[in-house]
Design a protein around this motif. Structure first.
Motif, PDB file in Angstrom:
ATOM      1  N   PHE A  90     -12.805 -31.616 -51.596  1.00 49.98           N
ATOM      2  CA  PHE A  90     -12.308 -31.754 -49.909  1.00 49.98           C
ATOM      3  C   PHE A  90     -13.355 -31.701 -48.965  1.00 49.98           C
ATOM      4  CE2 PHE A  90      -8.186 -31.133 -52.016  1.00 49.98           C
ATOM      5  CZ  PHE A  90      -7.940 -32.346 -52.732  1.00 49.98           C
ATOM      6  N   SER A  91     -13.543 -30.937 -49.541  1.00 51.66           N
ATOM      7  CA  SER A  91     -14.890 -30.254 -47.789  1.00 51.66           C
ATOM      8  C   SER A  91     -16.394 -31.136 -47.904  1.00 51.66           C
ATOM      9  CB  SER A  91     -15.608 -28.818 -48.031  1.00 51.66           C
ATOM     10  OG  SER A  91     -14.162 -27.829 -48.064  1.00 51.66           O
ATOM     11  N   TYR A  92     -16.556 -31.682 -46.561  1.00 50.61           N
ATOM     12  CA  TYR A  92     -17.302 -32.553 -46.465  1.00 50.61           C
ATOM     13  C   TYR A  92     -18.738 -32.910 -45.192  1.00 50.61           C
ATOM     14  CZ  TYR A  92     -14.852 -35.724 -43.176  1.00 50.61           C
ATOM     15  OH  TYR A  92     -13.778 -35.991 -42.177  1.00 50.61           O
TER      16      TYR A  92
ATOM     17  N   GLN B 240     -21.495 -32.246 -38.136  1.00 52.64           N
ATOM     18  CA  GLN B 240     -20.242 -32.233 -38.337  1.00 52.64           C
ATOM     19  C   GLN B 240     -20.064 -31.360 -39.457  1.00 52.64           C
ATOM     20  OE1 GLN B 240     -17.379 -34.322 -37.148  1.00 52.64           O
ATOM     21  NE2 GLN B 240     -17.158 -33.530 -35.359  1.00 52.64           N
ATOM     22  N   ILE B 241     -18.901 -30.165 -39.723  1.00 51.83           N
ATOM     23  CA  ILE B 241     -18.724 -29.532 -40.641  1.00 51.83           C
ATOM     24  C   ILE B 241     -17.212 -30.019 -41.083  1.00 51.83           C
ATOM     25  CG2 ILE B 241     -18.830 -27.500 -42.120  1.00 51.83           C
ATOM     26  CD1 ILE B 241     -21.472 -26.684 -40.608  1.00 51.83           C
ATOM     27  N   HIS B 242     -16.700 -30.601 -42.337  1.00 53.98           N
ATOM     28  CA  HIS B 242     -15.535 -30.659 -42.385  1.00 53.98           C
ATOM     29  C   HIS B 242     -15.123 -30.003 -43.501  1.00 53.98           C
ATOM     30  CE1 HIS B 242     -14.599 -34.648 -39.293  1.00 53.98           C
ATOM     31  NE2 HIS B 242     -15.833 -34.021 -39.671  1.00 53.98           N
TER      32      HIS B 242
ATOM     33  N   HIS C 104      -7.896 -38.092 -40.426  1.00 51.37           N
ATOM     34  CA  HIS C 104      -6.518 -37.974 -41.568  1.00 51.37           C
ATOM     35  C   HIS C 104      -6.591 -36.570 -42.782  1.00 51.37           C
ATOM     36  CE1 HIS C 104      -5.418 -41.769 -40.657  1.00 51.37           C
ATOM     37  NE2 HIS C 104      -4.648 -41.899 -39.807  1.00 51.37           N
ATOM     38  N   LEU C 105      -7.791 -36.048 -42.479  1.00 52.80           N
ATOM     39  CA  LEU C 105      -8.007 -35.125 -43.157  1.00 52.80           C
ATOM     40  C   LEU C 105      -7.961 -33.640 -42.590  1.00 52.80           C
ATOM     41  CD1 LEU C 105      -9.384 -34.420 -46.335  1.00 52.80           C
ATOM     42  CD2 LEU C 105     -11.389 -34.393 -45.453  1.00 52.80           C
ATOM     43  N   LEU C 106      -7.987 -33.962 -41.279  1.00 50.94           N
ATOM     44  CA  LEU C 106      -7.744 -33.038 -40.273  1.00 50.94           C
ATOM     45  C   LEU C 106      -6.016 -32.661 -40.386  1.00 50.94           C
ATOM     46  CD1 LEU C 106     -10.773 -33.523 -37.381  1.00 50.94           C
ATOM     47  CD2 LEU C 106     -10.967 -32.836 -39.762  1.00 50.94           C
ATOM     48  N   LEU C 107      -6.289 -30.943 -40.523  1.00 49.12           N
ATOM     49  CA  LEU C 107      -4.687 -31.158 -40.559  1.00 49.12           C
ATOM     50  C   LEU C 107      -4.251 -30.615 -39.883  1.00 49.12           C
ATOM     51  CD1 LEU C 107      -4.449 -30.283 -44.664  1.00 49.12           C
ATOM     52  CD2 LEU C 107      -2.912 -31.891 -43.352  1.00 49.12           C
ATOM     53  N   ILE C 108      -4.770 -29.469 -38.855  1.00 52.74           N
ATOM     54  CA  ILE C 108      -4.416 -28.380 -37.928  1.00 52.74           C
ATOM     55  C   ILE C 108      -4.829 -29.712 -36.349  1.00 52.74           C
ATOM     56  CG2 ILE C 108      -4.527 -26.380 -36.690  1.00 52.74           C
ATOM     57  CD1 ILE C 108      -5.804 -25.538 -38.873  1.00 52.74           C
ATOM     58  N   ILE C 109      -5.773 -29.067 -35.769  1.00 53.36           N
ATOM     59  CA  ILE C 109      -6.531 -29.935 -34.360  1.00 53.36           C
ATOM     60  C   ILE C 109      -8.167 -30.438 -34.545  1.00 53.36           C
ATOM     61  CG2 ILE C 109      -6.680 -29.707 -32.192  1.00 53.36           C
ATOM     62  CD1 ILE C 109      -3.728 -27.872 -31.961  1.00 53.36           C
ATOM     63  N   LEU C 110      -8.300 -31.468 -34.867  1.00 55.99           N
ATOM     64  CA  LEU C 110      -9.954 -31.670 -34.863  1.00 55.99           C
ATOM     65  C   LEU C 110     -10.474 -31.165 -32.648  1.00 55.99           C
ATOM     66  CD1 LEU C 110     -12.124 -32.777 -36.158  1.00 55.99           C
ATOM     67  CD2 LEU C 110     -11.615 -35.083 -34.539  1.00 55.99           C
ATOM     68  N   ILE C 111     -11.257 -30.175 -33.678  1.00 59.14           N
ATOM     69  CA  ILE C 111     -11.202 -29.389 -32.035  1.00 59.14           C
ATOM     70  C   ILE C 111     -13.481 -28.878 -32.761  1.00 59.14           C
ATOM     71  CG2 ILE C 111      -9.225 -27.501 -31.957  1.00 59.14           C
ATOM     72  CD1 ILE C 111     -10.473 -25.602 -33.199  1.00 59.14           C
ATOM     73  N   GLY C 112     -13.969 -28.871 -31.565  1.00 57.10           N
ATOM     74  CA  GLY C 112     -14.873 -27.972 -31.802  1.00 57.10           C
ATOM     75  C   GLY C 112     -15.004 -26.644 -31.972  1.00 57.10           C
TER      76      GLY C 112
ATOM     77  N   TYR D  49     -15.309 -20.712 -44.236  1.00 56.69           N
ATOM     78  CA  TYR D  49     -14.371 -21.825 -45.628  1.00 56.69           C
ATOM     79  C   TYR D  49     -14.287 -21.271 -46.335  1.00 56.69           C
ATOM     80  CZ  TYR D  49     -16.235 -23.867 -49.689  1.00 56.69           C
ATOM     81  OH  TYR D  49     -16.352 -24.733 -50.763  1.00 56.69           O
ATOM     82  N   TYR D  50     -12.648 -21.879 -47.376  1.00 56.90           N
ATOM     83  CA  TYR D  50     -11.930 -20.624 -47.431  1.00 56.90           C
ATOM     84  C   TYR D  50     -12.655 -19.848 -49.110  1.00 56.90           C
ATOM     85  CZ  TYR D  50      -7.929 -19.666 -50.590  1.00 56.90           C
ATOM     86  OH  TYR D  50      -6.886 -19.569 -51.712  1.00 56.90           O
ATOM     87  N   TRP D  51     -13.742 -20.845 -49.639  1.00 53.98           N
ATOM     88  CA  TRP D  51     -14.258 -19.824 -50.049  1.00 53.98           C
ATOM     89  C   TRP D  51     -15.809 -19.710 -50.503  1.00 53.98           C
ATOM     90  CZ3 TRP D  51     -12.331 -25.041 -51.577  1.00 53.98           C
ATOM     91  CH2 TRP D  51     -10.716 -24.630 -52.449  1.00 53.98           C
ATOM     92  N   ALA D  52     -15.523 -18.787 -49.019  1.00 52.14           N
ATOM     93  CA  ALA D  52     -17.004 -18.314 -48.479  1.00 52.14           C
ATOM     94  C   ALA D  52     -17.467 -16.897 -49.811  1.00 52.14           C
ATOM     95  CB  ALA D  52     -16.611 -17.214 -46.849  1.00 52.14           C
ATOM     96  N   ASP D  53     -16.801 -16.250 -50.299  1.00 52.28           N
ATOM     97  CA  ASP D  53     -17.265 -15.639 -51.575  1.00 52.28           C
ATOM     98  C   ASP D  53     -17.683 -15.914 -52.545  1.00 52.28           C
ATOM     99  OD1 ASP D  53     -14.839 -16.455 -52.321  1.00 52.28           O
ATOM    100  OD2 ASP D  53     -13.644 -14.053 -52.143  1.00 52.28           O
ATOM    101  N   GLN D  54     -17.637 -17.439 -52.657  1.00 56.52           N
ATOM    102  CA  GLN D  54     -18.308 -18.266 -53.670  1.00 56.52           C
ATOM    103  C   GLN D  54     -19.490 -18.790 -53.687  1.00 56.52           C
ATOM    104  OE1 GLN D  54     -15.737 -20.382 -56.224  1.00 56.52           O
ATOM    105  NE2 GLN D  54     -13.743 -19.170 -55.758  1.00 56.52           N
ATOM    106  N   MET D  55     -19.945 -18.612 -52.512  1.00 57.23           N
ATOM    107  CA  MET D  55     -20.903 -18.889 -51.564  1.00 57.23           C
ATOM    108  C   MET D  55     -22.549 -18.650 -52.381  1.00 57.23           C
ATOM    109  SD  MET D  55     -20.200 -20.176 -47.957  1.00 57.23           S
ATOM    110  CE  MET D  55     -21.717 -20.104 -47.454  1.00 57.23           C
ATOM    111  N   PRO D  56     -23.512 -18.936 -52.971  1.00 54.54           N
ATOM    112  CA  PRO D  56     -24.575 -18.999 -53.079  1.00 54.54           C
ATOM    113  C   PRO D  56     -25.183 -17.469 -52.473  1.00 54.54           C
ATOM    114  CG  PRO D  56     -25.085 -20.949 -52.895  1.00 54.54           C
ATOM    115  CD  PRO D  56     -23.474 -20.537 -52.885  1.00 54.54           C
TER     116      PRO D  56
END
Length: 453
Positions: A85-87, A370-372, A11-19, A55-62
């Motif tokens: 929400f990411s896990y 698997q990254i969500h 249910h956390l997947l909002l578009i389509i669960l794809i690999g 990742y939406y906040w990729a520019d904030q990653m260390p």
């Protein structure tokens, strides 16, 4: 019948669960060592590459994370403080998946402090064909003890957090009558699966006006046939008002949410814009019409087929709680450009984001993680979004202001009766004010409390 996947696996997947096969996107000048294949460090590099791309906040990653950390800890070190929400999970290790009481046993409850000061625990949700239902639990029952321990304000959270680590729960339950628990009995609930939940509907009529009620537990792909059938029945019956009950809906497929939205308002077409996804510099901005978004579910009925049973309304009533999340929040926000949305209940969770699963699709697969991640922020046709603090109702209604909790489709149930009063009463008062003050101390269904990052 399909088995329900847990909220976190589906249910956390909002578009389509794809690999997605993600290969290295590192630049040569990064100067990173060439870690041995299969090592923790090599897995962490794959995680970092994937997150940098999506990742939406990729520019904030260390810039220089510690590649020697365990994978889960490494992933957590990449996340933005804004990210709830990411896990990440290891598909070869079931213990890495988040667990919940609802997902494992099929029920949820709330610990309440009454005006008298007494603390009680009310069962608020029992899934159809779940271990909890099969054991005899019902909405409205009171839980007095969990595994022999009486529930109190001080131990409720600790007791709840221990349950997903077990495979059997012993409960002492009873009925609520005249402000006391009666008919006490012991019930054992075993860990197991819950079957896919039905869409429940009912039609109320007063003074010649018919109101359709629709309880939707979640938004799996493949639900358009059921939605179409329900709206066909509503249309044939001459339904003039609609109440959507999304109070326990964690979300799911955006395509199914779009299909539901296409069946309600007047004045929309296949080409009407439904949603905008905004990602990082790689993802950019993606706009989709009703027709396009529905079609992302390959088994969905098309827009024109659904439109044949549209009610063509100019307003809709939606029942919500703090467990209303994700795709169900999209329904609320994305209907607003096309009709009046009257929301009753509590403020929603605030997941104005979307994502999909990222995994290694190489053959043979070399990485089992698997990254969500959060990948997009979502907006409606008017560009409105940004509800990370939740969507507040126009009419605040406390579901627990009247005990015991009644069946969801009963006309005197607190949230439903407030909506019906709003529809049928000539006064401007929504009928939602209660003198009974109930304090919610704890609820078992915080959908993100169990994310093990």
């Amino acid at each position: 019948m399909k088995k329900i996947k847990t909220f976190f696996k589906y249910h956390l997947l909002l578009i389509i669960l794809i690999g997605i096969t993600v290969f290295s996107c590192r630049d040569a000048e990064d100067g990173l060592p060439d870690f041995p294949e299969g090592s923790t460090e090599s897995k962490n590099l794959w995680v970092q590459d994937s997150m940098r791309r999506y990742y939406y906040w990729a520019d904030q990653m260390p810039a220089k994370p510690d590649y020697h950390l365990p994978v889960k800890d490494f992933f957590k070190s990449l996340l933005s403080p804004q990210d709830r929400f990411s896990y990440i999970v290891d598909t070869n290790d079931s213990s890495t998946y988040p667990r919940s009481i609802r997902g494992m046993y099929g029920f949820d409850y709330a610990v309440l402090q009454l005006a008298s000061g007494e603390v009680v625990t009310a069962i608020k949700l029992v899934l159809t064909n779940s271990p909890a239902m099969n054991a005899g639990l019902k909405r409205g029952m009171m839980i007095k003890k969990i595994n022999g321990t009486t529930i109190t304000a001080s131990n409720a959270e600790q007791l709840t957090s221990s349950l997903p680590n077990q495979t059997v729960i012993d409960l002492t339950v009873g009925d609520w009558e005249n402000n006391t628990i009666v008919n006490e009995k012991n019930i054992t609930v075993y860990y197991g699966y819950s079957l896919e939940q039905p869409i429940n509907s009912k039609i109320f009529e007063q003074a010649g006006k018919k109101t359709g009620y629709l309880y939707i537990y979640d938004f799996p792909d493949g639900m358009t046939q059921n939605l179409n059938q329900k709206f066909s029945e509503f249309k044939a019956a001459g339904v003039q008002e609609l109440i959507l009950d999304l109070r326990y809906n964690y979300g799911g497929s955006v395509s199914s949410a779009a299909a539901l939205c296409s069946l309600i308002p007047s004045g929309i077409s296949a080409g009407s814009q439904f949603i905008t996804f905004k990602g990082n510099k790689n993802g950019g901005e993606v706009k989709r019409t009703f027709s396009q978004q529905i079609a992302y579910d390959p088994n969905a009925l098309d827009f024109n087929t659904l439109q044949a049973n549209s009610l063509g309304l100019n307003k809709v009533y939606i029942l919500t709680s703090s467990s209303t999340a994700s795709a169900s929040e999209i329904v609320i926000n994305n209907l607003k450009p096309f009709m009046q949305v009257i929301q009753l209940g509590e403020k929603t969770l605030g997941k104005d984001m979307a994502g999909f699963a990222i995994e290694d699709k190489r053959k043979p697969k070399k990485i089992s993680w698997q990254i969500h991640p959060v990948i997009y922020k979502v907006f409606n046709a008017n560009g409105e979004g940004g509800y990370s603090n939740g969507i507040a109702p126009q009419i605040l209604v406390d579901e627990y202001s009247s005990l015991p909790l009644l069946p969801l489709d009963e006309s005197t149930e607190t949230l439903l009766s407030s909506a019906l009063h709003k529809i049928y009463s000539k006064s401007s008062n929504g009928g939602s004010v209660s003198d009974q003050k109930v304090k919610v101390l704890f609820q078992s269904d915080n959908p993100f409390a169990g994310i093990a990052r």
